[in-house]
Design a protein around this motif. Sequence first.
Motif, PDB file in Angstrom:
ATOM      1  N   TYR A 153      20.536 -45.824-129.312  1.00 47.54           N
ATOM      2  CA  TYR A 153      21.072 -45.223-128.087  1.00 47.54           C
ATOM      3  C   TYR A 153      21.266 -46.305-127.031  1.00 47.54           C
ATOM      4  CZ  TYR A 153      21.364 -40.079-128.049  1.00 47.54           C
ATOM      5  OH  TYR A 153      21.765 -38.782-128.206  1.00 47.54           O
ATOM      6  N   THR A 154      22.307 -46.135-126.208  1.00 47.11           N
ATOM      7  CA  THR A 154      22.543 -47.020-125.076  1.00 47.11           C
ATOM      8  C   THR A 154      22.215 -46.289-123.784  1.00 47.11           C
ATOM      9  OG1 THR A 154      24.282 -48.261-126.209  1.00 47.11           O
ATOM     10  CG2 THR A 154      24.276 -48.349-123.802  1.00 47.11           C
ATOM     11  N   VAL A 155      21.430 -46.940-122.920  1.00 47.88           N
ATOM     12  CA  VAL A 155      21.134 -46.406-121.591  1.00 47.88           C
ATOM     13  C   VAL A 155      22.070 -47.081-120.596  1.00 47.88           C
ATOM     14  CG1 VAL A 155      19.397 -46.077-119.803  1.00 47.88           C
ATOM     15  CG2 VAL A 155      18.718 -46.057-122.199  1.00 47.88           C
ATOM     16  N   HIS A 156      22.902 -46.274-119.979  1.00 47.47           N
ATOM     17  CA  HIS A 156      23.893 -46.746-119.010  1.00 47.47           C
ATOM     18  C   HIS A 156      23.363 -46.436-117.615  1.00 47.47           C
ATOM     19  CE1 HIS A 156      28.095 -47.365-117.502  1.00 47.47           C
ATOM     20  NE2 HIS A 156      27.729 -46.462-116.607  1.00 47.47           N
ATOM     21  N   THR A 157      23.203 -47.461-116.777  1.00 47.57           N
ATOM     22  CA  THR A 157      22.696 -47.255-115.418  1.00 47.57           C
ATOM     23  C   THR A 157      23.748 -47.712-114.407  1.00 47.57           C
ATOM     24  OG1 THR A 157      21.654 -49.437-115.142  1.00 47.57           O
ATOM     25  CG2 THR A 157      20.363 -47.726-116.250  1.00 47.57           C
ATOM     26  N   ASN A 158      23.736 -47.058-113.256  1.00 52.24           N
ATOM     27  CA  ASN A 158      24.650 -47.440-112.188  1.00 52.24           C
ATOM     28  C   ASN A 158      24.028 -47.043-110.860  1.00 52.24           C
ATOM     29  OD1 ASN A 158      26.904 -48.436-110.887  1.00 52.24           O
ATOM     30  ND2 ASN A 158      28.343 -46.950-111.741  1.00 52.24           N
ATOM     31  N   ILE A 159      24.408 -47.728-109.801  1.00 53.75           N
ATOM     32  CA  ILE A 159      23.919 -47.430-108.462  1.00 53.75           C
ATOM     33  C   ILE A 159      25.111 -47.374-107.517  1.00 53.75           C
ATOM     34  CG2 ILE A 159      22.553 -48.276-106.508  1.00 53.75           C
ATOM     35  CD1 ILE A 159      20.620 -49.475-108.610  1.00 53.75           C
ATOM     36  N   GLU A 189      22.304 -42.632-117.694  1.00 51.06           N
ATOM     37  CA  GLU A 189      23.101 -41.884-118.661  1.00 51.06           C
ATOM     38  C   GLU A 189      22.812 -42.416-120.061  1.00 51.06           C
ATOM     39  OE1 GLU A 189      27.003 -40.496-116.192  1.00 51.06           O
ATOM     40  OE2 GLU A 189      26.975 -42.574-116.896  1.00 51.06           O
ATOM     41  N   PHE A 190      22.605 -41.502-120.986  1.00 50.26           N
ATOM     42  CA  PHE A 190      22.286 -41.854-122.363  1.00 50.26           C
ATOM     43  C   PHE A 190      23.537 -41.641-123.207  1.00 50.26           C
ATOM     44  CE2 PHE A 190      18.524 -40.276-120.198  1.00 50.26           C
ATOM     45  CZ  PHE A 190      17.604 -41.287-120.416  1.00 50.26           C
ATOM     46  N   LEU A 191      24.077 -42.722-123.734  1.00 53.33           N
ATOM     47  CA  LEU A 191      25.333 -42.667-124.468  1.00 53.33           C
ATOM     48  C   LEU A 191      25.047 -42.456-125.951  1.00 53.33           C
ATOM     49  CD1 LEU A 191      27.208 -45.621-122.720  1.00 53.33           C
ATOM     50  CD2 LEU A 191      26.799 -43.278-121.915  1.00 53.33           C
ATOM     51  N   GLY A 192      25.626 -41.398-126.494  1.00 54.49           N
ATOM     52  CA  GLY A 192      25.381 -41.031-127.880  1.00 54.49           C
ATOM     53  C   GLY A 192      25.840 -42.099-128.861  1.00 54.49           C
ATOM     54  N   ASN A 193      25.345 -41.966-130.084  1.00 51.21           N
ATOM     55  CA  ASN A 193      25.599 -43.004-131.077  1.00 51.21           C
ATOM     56  C   ASN A 193      26.000 -42.398-132.414  1.00 51.21           C
ATOM     57  OD1 ASN A 193      23.253 -41.875-132.031  1.00 51.21           O
ATOM     58  ND2 ASN A 193      22.030 -43.734-131.903  1.00 51.21           N
ATOM     59  N   VAL A 194      26.507 -43.266-133.259  1.00 50.23           N
ATOM     60  CA  VAL A 194      26.695 -42.900-134.665  1.00 50.23           C
ATOM     61  C   VAL A 194      25.332 -42.969-135.326  1.00 50.23           C
ATOM     62  CG1 VAL A 194      27.872 -43.513-136.809  1.00 50.23           C
ATOM     63  CG2 VAL A 194      29.026 -43.830-134.613  1.00 50.23           C
ATOM     64  N   THR A 195      25.066 -42.061-136.224  1.00 50.21           N
ATOM     65  CA  THR A 195      23.750 -41.966-136.849  1.00 50.21           C
ATOM     66  C   THR A 195      23.272 -43.327-137.345  1.00 50.21           C
ATOM     67  OG1 THR A 195      24.239 -39.718-137.555  1.00 50.21           O
ATOM     68  CG2 THR A 195      22.430 -40.816-138.666  1.00 50.21           C
ATOM     69  N   GLY A 196      22.046 -43.673-136.943  1.00 50.28           N
ATOM     70  CA  GLY A 196      21.442 -44.923-137.366  1.00 50.28           C
ATOM     71  C   GLY A 196      21.591 -46.055-136.371  1.00 50.28           C
ATOM     72  N   GLU A 197      22.458 -45.894-135.376  1.00 46.59           N
ATOM     73  CA  GLU A 197      22.619 -46.918-134.358  1.00 46.59           C
ATOM     74  C   GLU A 197      21.760 -46.589-133.144  1.00 46.59           C
ATOM     75  OE1 GLU A 197      26.703 -47.514-133.434  1.00 46.59           O
ATOM     76  OE2 GLU A 197      27.222 -48.213-135.451  1.00 46.59           O
ATOM     77  N   ASP A 200      30.327 -49.394-109.475  1.00 44.26           N
ATOM     78  CA  ASP A 200      30.677 -50.661-110.131  1.00 44.26           C
ATOM     79  C   ASP A 200      29.481 -51.577-110.285  1.00 44.26           C
ATOM     80  OD1 ASP A 200      33.321 -49.813-110.234  1.00 44.26           O
ATOM     81  OD2 ASP A 200      33.830 -50.767-108.332  1.00 44.26           O
ATOM     82  N   ARG A 201      28.279 -50.989-110.447  1.00 44.17           N
ATOM     83  CA  ARG A 201      27.071 -51.799-110.645  1.00 44.17           C
ATOM     84  C   ARG A 201      26.398 -51.412-111.974  1.00 44.17           C
ATOM     85  NH1 ARG A 201      26.416 -50.459-104.908  1.00 44.17           N
ATOM     86  NH2 ARG A 201      26.713 -52.357-103.648  1.00 44.17           N
ATOM     87  N   GLU A 202      27.178 -51.355-113.015  1.00 44.60           N
ATOM     88  CA  GLU A 202      26.665 -50.893-114.296  1.00 44.60           C
ATOM     89  C   GLU A 202      25.823 -51.959-115.002  1.00 44.60           C
ATOM     90  OE1 GLU A 202      29.881 -50.975-113.479  1.00 44.60           O
ATOM     91  OE2 GLU A 202      30.781 -48.980-113.707  1.00 44.60           O
ATOM     92  N   GLN A 203      24.722 -51.522-115.530  1.00 49.32           N
ATOM     93  CA  GLN A 203      23.953 -52.306-116.491  1.00 49.32           C
ATOM     94  C   GLN A 203      23.617 -51.386-117.660  1.00 49.32           C
ATOM     95  OE1 GLN A 203      20.527 -54.011-114.513  1.00 49.32           O
ATOM     96  NE2 GLN A 203      21.721 -55.662-113.604  1.00 49.32           N
ATOM     97  N   GLN A 204      23.677 -51.928-118.882  1.00 46.11           N
ATOM     98  CA  GLN A 204      23.411 -51.134-120.077  1.00 46.11           C
ATOM     99  C   GLN A 204      22.347 -51.811-120.927  1.00 46.11           C
ATOM    100  OE1 GLN A 204      27.154 -50.582-122.116  1.00 46.11           O
ATOM    101  NE2 GLN A 204      27.807 -48.967-120.712  1.00 46.11           N
ATOM    102  N   PHE A 205      21.549 -50.954-121.559  1.00 45.73           N
ATOM    103  CA  PHE A 205      20.442 -51.415-122.393  1.00 45.73           C
ATOM    104  C   PHE A 205      20.410 -50.574-123.662  1.00 45.73           C
ATOM    105  CE2 PHE A 205      19.577 -51.681-117.920  1.00 45.73           C
ATOM    106  CZ  PHE A 205      19.087 -52.965-117.721  1.00 45.73           C
ATOM    107  N   GLN A 206      20.001 -51.182-124.765  1.00 40.48           N
ATOM    108  CA  GLN A 206      19.769 -50.428-125.984  1.00 40.48           C
ATOM    109  C   GLN A 206      18.277 -50.147-126.108  1.00 40.48           C
ATOM    110  OE1 GLN A 206      21.672 -52.560-129.227  1.00 40.48           O
ATOM    111  NE2 GLN A 206      23.576 -51.441-128.890  1.00 40.48           N
ATOM    112  N   LEU A 207      17.948 -48.883-126.308  1.00 40.42           N
ATOM    113  CA  LEU A 207      16.545 -48.492-126.389  1.00 40.42           C
ATOM    114  C   LEU A 207      15.892 -49.111-127.616  1.00 40.42           C
ATOM    115  CD1 LEU A 207      16.742 -44.754-125.277  1.00 40.42           C
ATOM    116  CD2 LEU A 207      15.762 -46.684-124.009  1.00 40.42           C
TER     117      LEU A 207
END
Length: 294
Positions: free
Chosen positions: A118-124, A108-116, A131-138
């Motif tokens: 994107y966060t990639v939200h992953t879960n299995i 899941e790609f979590l939207g951002n305020v302009t200039g920040e 309840d196995r979330e990991q998040q990364f910033q592209l």
Amino acid sequence: MSTPPNSKCTIYMTTVLILSCMKFVLATNFYRDFDILWGNGRGNILNNGKVLMLSLDEYSGSGIQSKRAYLYSRIDVQIKLVSGNSAGTVAAFYAGSEGDNRDEIDIEFLGNVTGEPYTVHTNIYTKGKGDREQQFQLWFDPTTSFHNYTITWNPSMIAILVDGTPIRVFKNMESSGVPYINELPMKVYASLWNGDQWATRGGAIKTNWTEAPFITWLRNYKARGCVWMNGQSACNSRSSKAINHDWYKQRELDLKGNELLKLVKRRHMVYDYCNDFNRFPHGVPQECHLNTPI
């Protein structure tokens, strides 16, 4: 010269066999491969089936579902995400089964305020439990051009990749009592929806509907996998060509892949459920203690 009836039958049965073994969907055709699941016209297939547009406004988002289900697959798609102020929006690309005890592999790609970033939200999810979330910033701007996102799922491991770089691996740890996704067939989904209750800064930043419609683009979808037909996976057959493919046989990342995974975690991971001791005061899930990348 006409084709004898028996030859026609042979040709037809050979075609069915090839499709059932399903080693590759050769070219993107969203008309052929997907149904528009919801959105009341907000999801549109364009350019003779080569491009999909998902849109979101204050009344509804949109989503699609693959016609085929798989029990093990490698799925690739190129996505260009919502540009500008996308706060509150969630673009999702995932594989999932049906029912309460569902399995899912989520991106899941979590939207951002302009200039920040994107966060990639992953879960299995396995057997209905996530309840196995990991998040990364592209590390790039995913709104200016298309980038490739991959889900690989085989009997040994699940891997999520961005432009060929692994960002997450979840191995089959059933021998240690950790459930794995290996029983239920999963279809492929993509959607764009409003998640401003949680998506951006934990829900602190809401969707600005004056910016709508929000649009996400998808193209170059490819699925290599074990098609679910007549109640079983095509790869149950010893004659299936899919079981000889690299994506199916891969048991772990190679040396380069492991180094890239470590680099992504060190530089770009912003949340890991295995480190959230407030969330799990009685101990993090069992797989977090095992000596394997997750």
